[in-house]
Motif scaffolding. Sequence first.
Motif, PDB file in Angstrom:
ATOM      1  N   MET A   1     -10.552   4.602  -3.073  1.00  0.00           N
ATOM      2  CA  MET A   1      -9.524   4.619  -1.972  1.00  0.00           C
ATOM      3  C   MET A   1     -10.048   4.983  -0.562  1.00  0.00           C
ATOM      4  N   THR A   2      -9.351   4.191   0.308  1.00  0.00           N
ATOM      5  CA  THR A   2      -9.791   4.600   1.698  1.00  0.00           C
ATOM      6  C   THR A   2      -8.682   5.468   2.603  1.00  0.00           C
ATOM      7  N   LEU A   3      -9.135   5.838   3.662  1.00  0.00           N
ATOM      8  CA  LEU A   3      -8.245   6.742   4.277  1.00  0.00           C
ATOM      9  C   LEU A   3      -7.590   5.568   5.518  1.00  0.00           C
ATOM     10  N   THR A   4      -6.533   5.921   5.766  1.00  0.00           N
ATOM     11  CA  THR A   4      -5.910   5.516   6.964  1.00  0.00           C
ATOM     12  C   THR A   4      -6.139   6.126   8.314  1.00  0.00           C
ATOM     13  N   ASP A   5      -5.899   5.951   9.602  1.00  0.00           N
ATOM     14  CA  ASP A   5      -5.909   6.375  10.649  1.00  0.00           C
ATOM     15  C   ASP A   5      -5.328   7.903  10.609  1.00  0.00           C
ATOM     16  N   SER A   6      -4.136   7.896   9.753  1.00  0.00           N
ATOM     17  CA  SER A   6      -3.357   9.036   9.695  1.00  0.00           C
ATOM     18  C   SER A   6      -3.849  10.146   8.331  1.00  0.00           C
ATOM     19  N   GLY A   7      -4.812   9.674   7.971  1.00  0.00           N
ATOM     20  CA  GLY A   7      -5.629  10.541   7.015  1.00  0.00           C
ATOM     21  C   GLY A   7      -4.926  10.468   5.528  1.00  0.00           C
ATOM     22  N   LEU A   8      -4.027   9.454   5.395  1.00  0.00           N
ATOM     23  CA  LEU A   8      -3.484   9.069   4.152  1.00  0.00           C
ATOM     24  C   LEU A   8      -4.342   8.077   3.502  1.00  0.00           C
ATOM     25  N   THR A   9      -4.342   7.973   2.220  1.00  0.00           N
ATOM     26  CA  THR A   9      -4.899   7.194   1.400  1.00  0.00           C
ATOM     27  C   THR A   9      -4.125   5.924   1.443  1.00  0.00           C
ATOM     28  N   ASP A  10      -4.823   4.772   1.081  1.00  0.00           N
ATOM     29  CA  ASP A  10      -4.144   3.582   0.949  1.00  0.00           C
ATOM     30  C   ASP A  10      -3.038   3.462   0.172  1.00  0.00           C
ATOM     31  N   CYS A  11      -2.973   4.340  -1.121  1.00  0.00           N
ATOM     32  CA  CYS A  11      -1.759   4.473  -1.954  1.00  0.00           C
ATOM     33  C   CYS A  11      -0.534   5.085  -1.305  1.00  0.00           C
ATOM     34  N   HIS A  12      -0.980   6.440  -0.383  1.00  0.00           N
ATOM     35  CA  HIS A  12       0.121   6.991   0.154  1.00  0.00           C
ATOM     36  C   HIS A  12       0.651   6.175   1.093  1.00  0.00           C
ATOM     37  N   GLU A  13      -0.280   5.525   2.138  1.00  0.00           N
ATOM     38  CA  GLU A  13       0.305   4.323   3.037  1.00  0.00           C
ATOM     39  C   GLU A  13       1.195   3.449   2.218  1.00  0.00           C
ATOM     40  N   ARG A  14       0.915   2.839   1.251  1.00  0.00           N
ATOM     41  CA  ARG A  14       1.627   1.767   0.675  1.00  0.00           C
ATOM     42  C   ARG A  14       3.078   2.498   0.235  1.00  0.00           C
ATOM     43  N   ARG A  15       3.207   3.477  -0.295  1.00  0.00           N
ATOM     44  CA  ARG A  15       4.287   4.317  -0.751  1.00  0.00           C
ATOM     45  C   ARG A  15       5.255   4.727   0.377  1.00  0.00           C
ATOM     46  N   TRP A  16       4.565   4.986   1.548  1.00  0.00           N
ATOM     47  CA  TRP A  16       5.098   5.200   2.809  1.00  0.00           C
ATOM     48  C   TRP A  16       6.212   4.087   3.126  1.00  0.00           C
ATOM     49  N   ASN A  17       5.340   3.177   3.175  1.00  0.00           N
ATOM     50  CA  ASN A  17       5.960   1.799   3.886  1.00  0.00           C
ATOM     51  C   ASN A  17       7.004   1.323   2.962  1.00  0.00           C
ATOM     52  N   ALA A  18       6.726   1.528   1.376  1.00  0.00           N
ATOM     53  CA  ALA A  18       7.789   1.021   0.580  1.00  0.00           C
ATOM     54  C   ALA A  18       9.274   2.049   0.653  1.00  0.00           C
ATOM     55  N   LEU A  19       8.781   3.103   1.081  1.00  0.00           N
ATOM     56  CA  LEU A  19      10.106   4.016   1.255  1.00  0.00           C
ATOM     57  C   LEU A  19      10.735   3.790   2.287  1.00  0.00           C
ATOM     58  N   LEU A  20       9.993   3.451   3.501  1.00  0.00           N
ATOM     59  CA  LEU A  20      10.730   2.926   4.875  1.00  0.00           C
ATOM     60  C   LEU A  20      11.638   1.935   4.537  1.00  0.00           C
ATOM     61  N   GLU A  21      11.034   0.594   3.611  1.00  0.00           N
ATOM     62  CA  GLU A  21      11.663  -0.463   3.329  1.00  0.00           C
ATOM     63  C   GLU A  21      13.210  -0.114   2.619  1.00  0.00           C
ATOM     64  N   TRP A  22      12.778   0.771   1.809  1.00  0.00           N
ATOM     65  CA  TRP A  22      14.018   1.240   0.705  1.00  0.00           C
ATOM     66  C   TRP A  22      15.158   1.960   1.605  1.00  0.00           C
ATOM     67  N   LEU A  23      14.909   2.613   2.644  1.00  0.00           N
ATOM     68  CA  LEU A  23      15.632   3.541   3.557  1.00  0.00           C
ATOM     69  C   LEU A  23      16.469   2.507   4.220  1.00  0.00           C
ATOM     70  N   GLN A  24      15.539   1.615   4.861  1.00  0.00           N
ATOM     71  CA  GLN A  24      16.348   0.661   5.646  1.00  0.00           C
ATOM     72  C   GLN A  24      17.423  -0.189   4.903  1.00  0.00           C
ATOM     73  N   GLY A  25      17.023  -0.571   3.522  1.00  0.00           N
ATOM     74  CA  GLY A  25      18.035  -1.086   2.923  1.00  0.00           C
ATOM     75  C   GLY A  25      19.249  -0.438   2.494  1.00  0.00           C
ATOM     76  N   HIS A  26      19.019   0.993   2.723  1.00  0.00           N
ATOM     77  CA  HIS A  26      20.276   1.904   2.560  1.00  0.00           C
ATOM     78  C   HIS A  26      20.942   2.122   3.845  1.00  0.00           C
ATOM     79  N   GLY A  27      20.573   1.230   4.873  1.00  0.00           N
ATOM     80  CA  GLY A  27      21.167   1.507   6.211  1.00  0.00           C
ATOM     81  C   GLY A  27      20.572   2.545   7.134  1.00  0.00           C
ATOM     82  N   MET A  28      19.459   2.942   6.808  1.00  0.00           N
ATOM     83  CA  MET A  28      18.766   3.863   7.679  1.00  0.00           C
ATOM     84  C   MET A  28      18.015   3.160   8.801  1.00  0.00           C
TER      85      MET A  28
END
Length: 472
Positions: A1-28
Motif C-alpha cells: 500500500m502507498t500513502l496519499t498526500d493526506s496520509g491515507l492509504t490507497d485503500c482508504h482513498e479509494r473508499r473515501w471516493n466511493a463514499l463521496l460518489e454514493w453520497l452524491q447519488g443520494h443528493g448530497m
Amino acid sequence: MTLTDSGLTDCHERRWNALLEWLQGHGMMVDEDHLPVRPKNVAGARLGLFAIVDIPPRTPILTLPSKAKINMATLGHYPYSKRLTATQLISLHLLLYKPAPGCESDDPHFAPYISILPRDFGDHPLTWAVHRTLGAGSREEHSLLRLLPPSVLSDLLLLERRFWKDWEAVLLYLDDLPDLSSPRRRPRTQSELILDFVWAWLNVNTRCLYDDLGLGKDNNMSLCPVFDFANHAWMQPTMEPVRAAGSEIWRPGRCSPGGDGNTDLVCVSCERGIVRDQEVTLSYGWHSNRTLFVEYGFANAITSEELMSGVYPGQVNVQDIVTTWLDCRGELGTFVKGTLEAEGYWGDWTIHCSPLPTQASFRLITALRLYHSFPEGAGVWSEEETTAASRRWRDTILGHEEVVSEENEKACEESIGEICEVVIKRAERGIEAVKEDMRMESEVSEWFQDVLVAVDFLWFEERAVAKAMLIA
C-alpha cells in the motif's frame, strides 16, 4: 500500500471516493464549496476530518441527506424491526454486511459507508473484556485489564453487560427469522460471530449521533457518514450539528428540537471559524476520562492546571471503597445498602473537580450520611432506633433538614478525606505499574504503548481529583 498526500492509504482513498460518489447519488453536494473537509491520518493512526479551505464562523460544513443515515427509519425494511432497539437493529445490519477481510461490504443500501467504517477495534477495552469472557485474549489485553482503575473496570463490566444483552436479543431475532442469514454470508463459528458483533456494536456505540427521529429515547440515534470522522475535543470543538429545518443547535445525548422524524443533518462551524488544514472536531459530551475510555476507547491528555481550573470534568467513582466499608458492617451494612437501593441512592458515588470548588456528589454525601447514622461501636441497634435514625436521614433527602446532625456531618467529612487518601495511594501504585509496563515498550506493540498512555491518564486524573478534594 502507498500513502496519499493526506496520509491515507490507497485503500482508504479509494473508499473515501466511493463514499463521496454514493453520497452524491443520494443528493448530497460534495464539491469543495459544500463539503470543505477531507479525512486525514492524525497522531495515533486515527483518521480525522480536516478543512481544505478556510471556513468562516457559523458556516455550513456539510448537509447529509436523511436517507444516507443508518437508523431505525432507513432500516425499516427489516421484518418486525420494532422488536429490537436502535442499537440492536443497526448492529445487526452491520453484522450481516460486515466486509470480509480485504473486501468491501455487499450491502445493497449502504455498502460504501459500511466499507469505510473502522475494520478493527482491538484497542477498545470492550474487545478485551469479551475476549476474557470467551476464555481468550492476548497477554497484552489481560495486562491492560489488570492495570485499569477499579472505577473504570466497574464501568467496563456494565458496558459488557449491555453488549451481551444486545447480543442475546439479536441472536433470538435471528433464530426466529432464519431467512435473514443469507446464503451469501460467510460461515462463522459462534465465537467468530460474537467477535464480529463486537465490531458492529462498537461501530454503533462509538459513532452514532443522538438524532430525534420522533421515537423512544433509546431509538433516537443514527450513524452519519462523514460526520462520524470528527474526533472529540473536550474544549472548543470546531463543528456542531444543527437541525436542517432550523438553526437551533442540538448535540449528542440531548433531544433536538422538532422531533419530526428522519431529517437531513447539517453541520456548521463554531464561533471561531476554521482555518485551512485545521482539524474539524466535535464534542462527544462533557465526560471524564473514565467515560471516554470505557465508551470510546481513548482518554484526554490533560494537565494538573486543567484539572485544578474547574473547566475540566474530572471525576472519580468511589463506589468500590464505600461498598467495602458497608460489607464490613455485616447485617447493618446490608440494611444500609437495602435502604439506599429502595430510595434510589445506591451507587454513582463520585468526587469531581468541576464546577469549583472540588466536591463530593450529593449521592455520595447522602450515602455517607446514612452510613454514619449508625456509628460503629454503638452496640446492637433495636428496630425502633434503626427506624428513627433512618427517618432523620430521610428528612435530609426531602429537604426538611439540612443535615442529620453536626456529629454526622463531621463524620461524613472525615470519611471523604479517607476516601481521597485511598484513591491517591492506589493511583500512585497504578501509575507506577503503568510505568513498569512502559519500560518494556521495546517488547510490546505500538497500540499497547498507546493504550498504556491512556491508562496513565486515567490514574493521573483520579489522583489529581482526590488531591484537589483534600485541599478544597
